[in-house]
Design an enzyme around this catalytic site. Structure first.
Site, PDB file in Angstrom:
ATOM      1  N   ASN A  77       0.869  -1.168   0.000  1.00  0.00           N
ATOM      2  CA  ASN A  77       0.000   0.000   0.000  1.00  0.00           C
ATOM      3  C   ASN A  77       0.912   1.226   0.000  1.00  0.00           C
ATOM      4  OD1 ASN A  77      -1.757   2.078   0.477  1.00  0.00           O
ATOM      5  ND2 ASN A  77      -2.384   1.407   2.528  1.00  0.00           N
ATOM      6  N   LYS A 103       0.172   4.267  -0.310  1.00  0.00           N
ATOM      7  CA  LYS A 103      -0.454   5.466   0.271  1.00  0.00           C
ATOM      8  C   LYS A 103      -0.221   6.683  -0.646  1.00  0.00           C
ATOM      9  CE  LYS A 103      -0.110   3.241   4.719  1.00  0.00           C
ATOM     10  NZ  LYS A 103       0.016   3.311   6.158  1.00  0.00           N
ATOM     11  N   HIS A 128      -9.422   1.442   4.916  1.00  0.00           N
ATOM     12  CA  HIS A 128      -8.144   1.576   5.626  1.00  0.00           C
ATOM     13  C   HIS A 128      -8.326   2.513   6.829  1.00  0.00           C
ATOM     14  CE1 HIS A 128      -3.991   2.648   6.474  1.00  0.00           C
ATOM     15  NE2 HIS A 128      -3.674   1.506   5.883  1.00  0.00           N
ATOM     16  N   GLU A 180      -6.633   4.873   7.904  1.00  0.00           N
ATOM     17  CA  GLU A 180      -6.403   6.289   7.618  1.00  0.00           C
ATOM     18  C   GLU A 180      -7.647   6.919   6.997  1.00  0.00           C
ATOM     19  OE1 GLU A 180      -2.789   5.576   5.462  1.00  0.00           O
ATOM     20  OE2 GLU A 180      -1.854   5.001   7.356  1.00  0.00           O
ATOM     21  N   SER A 230       3.642  -2.182  10.352  1.00  0.00           N
ATOM     22  CA  SER A 230       5.089  -2.291  10.571  1.00  0.00           C
ATOM     23  C   SER A 230       5.670  -3.645  10.152  1.00  0.00           C
ATOM     24  CB  SER A 230       5.444  -1.978  12.025  1.00  0.00           C
ATOM     25  OG  SER A 230       5.094  -0.642  12.327  1.00  0.00           O
TER      26      SER A 230
HETATM   27  P1  13P Z   1       3.255   0.373   7.690  1.00  0.00           P
HETATM   28  O1  13P Z   1       3.722  -0.932   7.082  1.00  0.00           O
HETATM   29  O2  13P Z   1       4.003   1.561   7.229  1.00  0.00           O
HETATM   30  O3  13P Z   1       3.132   0.257   9.182  1.00  0.00           O
HETATM   31  O4  13P Z   1       1.749   0.605   7.135  1.00  0.00           O
HETATM   32  C1  13P Z   1       0.825  -0.417   7.216  1.00  0.00           C
HETATM   33  C2  13P Z   1      -0.388  -0.054   6.446  1.00  0.00           C
HETATM   34  O5  13P Z   1      -1.107   0.866   6.797  1.00  0.00           O
HETATM   35  C3  13P Z   1      -0.676  -0.805   5.215  1.00  0.00           C
HETATM   36  O6  13P Z   1      -1.951  -0.556   4.743  1.00  0.00           O
END
Ligand code: 13P
Length: 252
Positions: free
Chosen positions: A9, A11, A95, A97, A213
């Site tokens: 992802n 983002k 998600h 976010e 993570s």
């Molecule tokens: P990280 O791997 O940066 O923690 O992000 C996880 C995530 O939100 C994947 O959708």
């Protein structure tokens, strides 16, 4: 046996040029991987260029969001049909976010999943508790609420085309990964909800990814757990080196 799926992802990262550089690297270095599904989810602006670059490779394409209406006066939104038209097979829905920053509710998530399925896309439904909810012992209530809310009105056949990603919000972008036992406990819980509502066969075929993570050095012990079928990766998917290492770690 469920085939593992590792998804990046991206983002709100990468211009088209940067996106192309990354996927060209991935498609060369990962070309021999057959036992892991590999997926990248760039920003909308890079989808078409990335689709061209990965054509004929073993890398699949997904979007990070969509809007449930088919077309019309919805400034700034992108429909499921448009996502499909941009050559996506998958789409991330709900998600954390989007839930926290853009105030997406379970009802939105449910409508988006239905729109994705109707367009022939495979939704990746994200669920997960915040730190305060975990500390208040509400993890399972939150997960049940997210799963029931998102899947309301769907059939067992629909569930065959859905992936669920468990992403504890406190583990996203923090470097604080859930322990394999913490993740396994929630994954097993999600699978049980799906079994109770859609039947055992469907629940056994359902792929449940862990996200939060995930790095090349922790993915393997997570994937050893019986109910963890892959990873949804943020930060470590942005560099070819770490994403390649991560996928390779999951291949036998
Ligand atoms: P990280 O791997 O940066 O923690 O992000 C996880 C995530 O939100 C994947 O959708």
């Amino acid at each position: 046996m469920r085939k593992p799926i590792i998804a990046g992802n991206w983002k709100m990262n990468k211009t088209i040029t940067e996106a192309l550089e990354l996927v060209r690297n991935l498609s060369i270095e990962l070309k021999d991987i057959k036992d892991v599904d590999i997926l990248v989810c760039p920003a909308f602006t890079a989808l078409c260029s990335v689709a061209q670059a990965i054509e004929g490779s073993n890398i699949k394409l997904g979007a990070q969001n969509l809007f449930w209406e088919e077309k019309g006066a919805f400034t700034g939104e992108v429909s499921a049909l448009m996502v499909k038209d941009a050559h996506c097979e998958y789409v991330i829905i709900g998600h954390s976010e989007r839930r926290s920053i853009f105030k997406e509710t379970n009802d939105y998530v449910n409508k988006k999943i239905k729109a994705a399925l109707k367009a022939g896309l495979l939704p990746i439904l994200c669920v997960g508790e915040r730190l305060d909810e975990r500390e208040d012992n509400k993890t399972f209530d939150v997960i049940a609420d997210h799963v029931h809310g998102a899947l309301e009105g769907l059939s067992a056949d629909d569930l065959k085309n859905i992936i669920i990603a468990y992403e504890p919000v406190w583990a996203i972008g923090t470097g604080k990964v859930a322990t394999p036992d913490q993740a396994q406990e929630v994954h097993a819980f999600i699978r049980k909800i799906v079994a109770d509502n859609f039947g055992k066969e469907v629940s056994e075929g359902l792929r449940i990814q862990y996200g939060g993570s995930v790095k090349p050095d922790n993915v393997k012990i997570l994937m050893e757990k019986p109910d963890i079928d892959g990873a949804l990766v943020g930060g470590a998917s942005l560099k070819a080196e770490s994403f390649i290492a991560l996928v390779q770690a999951c291949s036998k």
